[in-house]
Design a protein around this motif. Structure first.
Motif, short mmCIF file in Angstrom:
data_model
loop_
_atom_site.label_atom_id
_atom_site.label_comp_id
_atom_site.label_asym_id
_atom_site.label_seq_id
_atom_site.Cartn_x
_atom_site.Cartn_y
_atom_site.Cartn_z
N ALA A 7 0.84 -1.20 0.00
CA ALA A 7 0.00 0.00 0.00
C ALA A 7 0.87 1.25 0.00
CB ALA A 7 -0.92 -0.02 1.22
N SER A 8 0.44 2.24 -0.72
CA SER A 8 1.19 3.50 -0.83
C SER A 8 1.17 4.25 0.49
CB SER A 8 0.59 4.38 -1.93
OG SER A 8 -0.69 4.85 -1.52
N ASN A 9 2.12 5.16 0.62
CA ASN A 9 2.15 6.02 1.82
C ASN A 9 0.88 6.84 1.94
OD1 ASN A 9 4.64 5.06 2.51
ND2 ASN A 9 5.76 6.80 1.69
N THR A 10 0.33 7.26 0.81
CA THR A 10 -0.91 8.03 0.83
C THR A 10 -2.04 7.20 1.42
OG1 THR A 10 -0.19 9.28 -1.11
CG2 THR A 10 -2.55 9.31 -0.60
N LYS A 11 -2.17 5.95 0.97
CA LYS A 11 -3.22 5.07 1.52
C LYS A 11 -2.99 4.83 3.00
CE LYS A 11 -4.88 2.57 -2.49
NZ LYS A 11 -5.13 1.24 -3.07
N ARG A 12 -1.74 4.62 3.39
CA ARG A 12 -1.43 4.38 4.81
C ARG A 12 -1.80 5.60 5.65
NH1 ARG A 12 1.99 0.07 6.14
NH2 ARG A 12 1.03 0.41 8.15
N PHE A 13 -1.53 6.79 5.12
CA PHE A 13 -1.86 8.03 5.84
C PHE A 13 -3.37 8.18 5.95
CE2 PHE A 13 -2.42 12.73 6.01
CZ PHE A 13 -1.83 12.93 7.25
N ILE A 14 -4.09 7.90 4.88
CA ILE A 14 -5.55 7.95 4.91
C ILE A 14 -6.08 6.94 5.92
CG2 ILE A 14 -7.65 7.50 3.57
CD1 ILE A 14 -6.07 8.66 1.12
N ASN A 15 -5.51 5.72 5.94
CA ASN A 15 -5.91 4.72 6.92
C ASN A 15 -5.77 5.28 8.33
OD1 ASN A 15 -6.25 2.91 4.82
ND2 ASN A 15 -4.39 1.75 5.25
N TRP A 16 -4.62 5.88 8.59
CA TRP A 16 -4.33 6.41 9.92
C TRP A 16 -5.33 7.50 10.31
CZ3 TRP A 16 -2.50 11.32 11.44
CH2 TRP A 16 -2.15 11.42 12.79
N ARG A 127 7.20 -3.81 10.62
CA ARG A 127 8.51 -4.48 10.65
C ARG A 127 8.60 -5.52 11.76
NH1 ARG A 127 11.89 0.73 9.89
NH2 ARG A 127 11.68 0.93 7.66
N ILE A 128 8.27 -5.10 12.96
CA ILE A 128 8.44 -5.96 14.12
C ILE A 128 7.52 -7.18 14.04
CG2 ILE A 128 8.18 -6.09 16.64
CD1 ILE A 128 9.10 -3.09 16.67
N SER A 129 6.30 -7.00 13.55
CA SER A 129 5.35 -8.11 13.45
C SER A 129 5.51 -8.92 12.16
CB SER A 129 3.91 -7.59 13.53
OG SER A 129 3.61 -6.78 12.41
N GLU A 130 6.42 -8.48 11.31
CA GLU A 130 6.66 -9.13 10.01
C GLU A 130 5.38 -9.24 9.20
OE1 GLU A 130 8.91 -12.74 10.61
OE2 GLU A 130 10.63 -11.61 11.38
N THR A 131 4.66 -8.11 9.15
CA THR A 131 3.45 -8.00 8.35
C THR A 131 3.58 -6.79 7.45
OG1 THR A 131 2.35 -6.65 10.03
CG2 THR A 131 1.98 -9.04 10.15
N ARG A 132 2.70 -6.72 6.47
CA ARG A 132 2.64 -5.55 5.59
C ARG A 132 1.19 -5.24 5.29
NH1 ARG A 132 7.10 -5.70 7.10
NH2 ARG A 132 9.02 -5.46 5.94
N VAL A 133 0.95 -4.00 4.93
CA VAL A 133 -0.37 -3.60 4.46
C VAL A 133 -0.26 -3.51 2.94
CG1 VAL A 133 -2.11 -1.78 4.46
CG2 VAL A 133 -0.94 -2.39 6.58
N VAL A 134 -1.16 -4.24 2.27
CA VAL A 134 -1.10 -4.32 0.81
C VAL A 134 -2.45 -3.93 0.21
CG1 VAL A 134 0.66 -6.12 0.82
CG2 VAL A 134 -1.76 -6.76 0.79
N SER A 135 -2.43 -3.56 -1.06
CA SER A 135 -3.67 -3.30 -1.78
C SER A 135 -4.36 -4.62 -2.07
CB SER A 135 -3.37 -2.55 -3.08
OG SER A 135 -2.82 -1.28 -2.79
N LYS A 136 -5.69 -4.62 -1.98
CA LYS A 136 -6.45 -5.85 -2.25
C LYS A 136 -6.47 -6.12 -3.75
CE LYS A 136 -9.55 -5.68 1.70
NZ LYS A 136 -10.92 -5.58 2.15
#
Length: 136
Positions: A7-16, A127-136
Protein backbone atom coordinates in the motif's frame (compact mmCIF):
# COMPACT_ATOMS: atom_id res chain seq x y z
CA UNK A 1 6.56 -10.53 -2.21
CA UNK A 2 6.90 -9.67 -5.92
CA UNK A 3 3.24 -10.40 -6.80
CA UNK A 4 1.79 -8.19 -4.05
CA UNK A 5 1.43 -4.43 -4.11
CA UNK A 6 2.49 -2.75 -0.89
CA UNK A 7 0.00 0.00 0.00
CA UNK A 8 1.19 3.50 -0.83
CA UNK A 9 2.15 6.02 1.82
CA UNK A 10 -0.91 8.03 0.83
CA UNK A 11 -3.22 5.07 1.52
CA UNK A 12 -1.43 4.38 4.81
CA UNK A 13 -1.86 8.03 5.84
CA UNK A 14 -5.55 7.95 4.91
CA UNK A 15 -5.91 4.72 6.92
CA UNK A 16 -4.33 6.41 9.92
CA UNK A 17 -6.60 9.47 9.66
CA UNK A 18 -9.79 7.40 9.30
CA UNK A 19 -8.81 5.04 12.11
CA UNK A 20 -7.83 7.93 14.38
CA UNK A 21 -11.17 9.64 13.76
CA UNK A 22 -13.00 6.34 14.36
CA UNK A 23 -11.16 5.79 17.65
CA UNK A 24 -11.90 9.38 18.73
CA UNK A 25 -15.60 8.95 17.95
CA UNK A 26 -15.67 5.72 19.97
CA UNK A 27 -13.94 7.53 22.83
CA UNK A 28 -16.50 10.35 22.84
CA UNK A 29 -19.35 7.81 22.75
CA UNK A 30 -17.87 5.67 25.54
CA UNK A 31 -16.51 8.49 27.73
CA UNK A 32 -19.67 9.09 29.82
CA UNK A 33 -19.80 5.39 30.72
CA UNK A 34 -16.08 5.34 31.49
CA UNK A 35 -16.51 8.31 33.83
CA UNK A 36 -19.37 6.58 35.67
CA UNK A 37 -17.36 3.38 36.14
CA UNK A 38 -14.20 5.20 37.26
CA UNK A 39 -16.18 7.31 39.74
CA UNK A 40 -17.94 4.21 41.14
CA UNK A 41 -14.62 2.47 41.79
CA UNK A 42 -13.23 5.63 43.40
CA UNK A 43 -10.62 6.55 40.80
CA UNK A 44 -12.10 9.96 40.03
CA UNK A 45 -13.18 11.38 43.37
CA UNK A 46 -11.96 14.88 42.51
CA UNK A 47 -13.20 15.07 38.91
CA UNK A 48 -15.12 18.30 38.33
CA UNK A 49 -18.10 18.61 35.98
CA UNK A 50 -16.90 18.88 32.37
CA UNK A 51 -13.29 18.01 33.21
CA UNK A 52 -11.82 15.46 30.79
CA UNK A 53 -8.10 16.29 30.84
CA UNK A 54 -7.37 13.50 33.33
CA UNK A 55 -9.42 11.09 31.20
CA UNK A 56 -7.35 11.38 28.03
CA UNK A 57 -5.49 8.20 28.97
CA UNK A 58 -8.74 6.25 28.49
CA UNK A 59 -8.41 6.53 24.70
CA UNK A 60 -5.47 4.09 24.76
CA UNK A 61 -7.48 0.98 25.68
CA UNK A 62 -10.12 1.98 23.13
CA UNK A 63 -7.45 2.21 20.42
CA UNK A 64 -5.98 -1.09 21.58
CA UNK A 65 -9.31 -2.91 21.31
CA UNK A 66 -10.19 -1.16 18.04
CA UNK A 67 -7.12 -2.64 16.36
CA UNK A 68 -7.26 -6.03 18.14
CA UNK A 69 -10.91 -6.60 17.27
CA UNK A 70 -10.97 -5.27 13.71
CA UNK A 71 -7.59 -6.52 12.57
CA UNK A 72 -7.96 -9.75 14.53
CA UNK A 73 -11.28 -10.66 12.95
CA UNK A 74 -11.12 -8.99 9.53
CA UNK A 75 -7.36 -8.37 9.03
CA UNK A 76 -8.44 -4.82 8.28
CA UNK A 77 -9.78 -1.66 9.92
CA UNK A 78 -12.34 0.93 8.80
CA UNK A 79 -9.53 2.90 7.16
CA UNK A 80 -8.21 -0.16 5.36
CA UNK A 81 -11.75 -1.07 4.22
CA UNK A 82 -12.16 2.37 2.64
CA UNK A 83 -8.74 2.33 0.93
CA UNK A 84 -9.14 -1.34 -0.08
CA UNK A 85 -6.05 -2.55 1.75
CA UNK A 86 -5.43 -5.48 4.07
CA UNK A 87 -2.75 -7.00 6.31
CA UNK A 88 -0.61 -9.93 5.22
CA UNK A 89 2.30 -11.82 6.75
CA UNK A 90 5.66 -11.80 4.99
CA UNK A 91 5.79 -15.62 4.99
CA UNK A 92 2.39 -15.79 3.19
CA UNK A 93 0.75 -17.63 6.11
CA UNK A 94 -2.59 -16.42 7.45
CA UNK A 95 -2.32 -13.47 9.84
CA UNK A 96 -3.02 -14.78 13.35
CA UNK A 97 -3.90 -13.29 16.73
CA UNK A 98 -0.25 -13.10 17.87
CA UNK A 99 0.62 -11.10 14.73
CA UNK A 100 -2.23 -8.69 15.41
CA UNK A 101 -1.38 -8.42 19.10
CA UNK A 102 2.26 -7.63 18.27
CA UNK A 103 1.22 -5.08 15.59
CA UNK A 104 -1.14 -3.43 18.05
CA UNK A 105 1.35 -3.28 20.93
CA UNK A 106 3.99 -1.80 18.62
CA UNK A 107 1.63 1.03 17.69
CA UNK A 108 2.10 2.33 21.24
CA UNK A 109 5.90 2.68 20.91
CA UNK A 110 6.58 6.39 21.45
CA UNK A 111 7.00 8.24 18.14
CA UNK A 112 6.13 5.08 16.14
CA UNK A 113 4.44 7.24 13.49
CA UNK A 114 7.84 8.74 12.67
CA UNK A 115 9.03 5.32 11.44
CA UNK A 116 7.14 6.07 8.21
CA UNK A 117 9.50 8.98 7.48
CA UNK A 118 12.48 6.73 6.71
CA UNK A 119 13.81 6.01 3.22
CA UNK A 120 11.81 2.76 3.18
CA UNK A 121 8.62 3.90 4.89
CA UNK A 122 7.46 0.81 6.72
CA UNK A 123 6.07 1.33 10.21
CA UNK A 124 7.71 -0.35 13.17
CA UNK A 125 4.40 -2.11 13.83
CA UNK A 126 4.80 -3.69 10.36
CA UNK A 127 8.51 -4.48 10.65
CA UNK A 128 8.44 -5.96 14.12
CA UNK A 129 5.35 -8.11 13.45
CA UNK A 130 6.66 -9.13 10.01
CA UNK A 131 3.45 -8.00 8.35
CA UNK A 132 2.64 -5.55 5.59
CA UNK A 133 -0.37 -3.60 4.46
CA UNK A 134 -1.10 -4.32 0.81
CA UNK A 135 -3.67 -3.30 -1.78
CA UNK A 136 -6.45 -5.85 -2.25
Amino acid sequence: MNSIKIASNTKRFINWIIDSISISILWFILLPGIVIVLKKVGLLENLKEGQTMSLEFTILPIAFFYYIILEGILQTTLGKQITKTKIIRLDNKKVNFIDILLRTLCRFIPLEQLSFLSEKPIGWHDRISETRVVSK
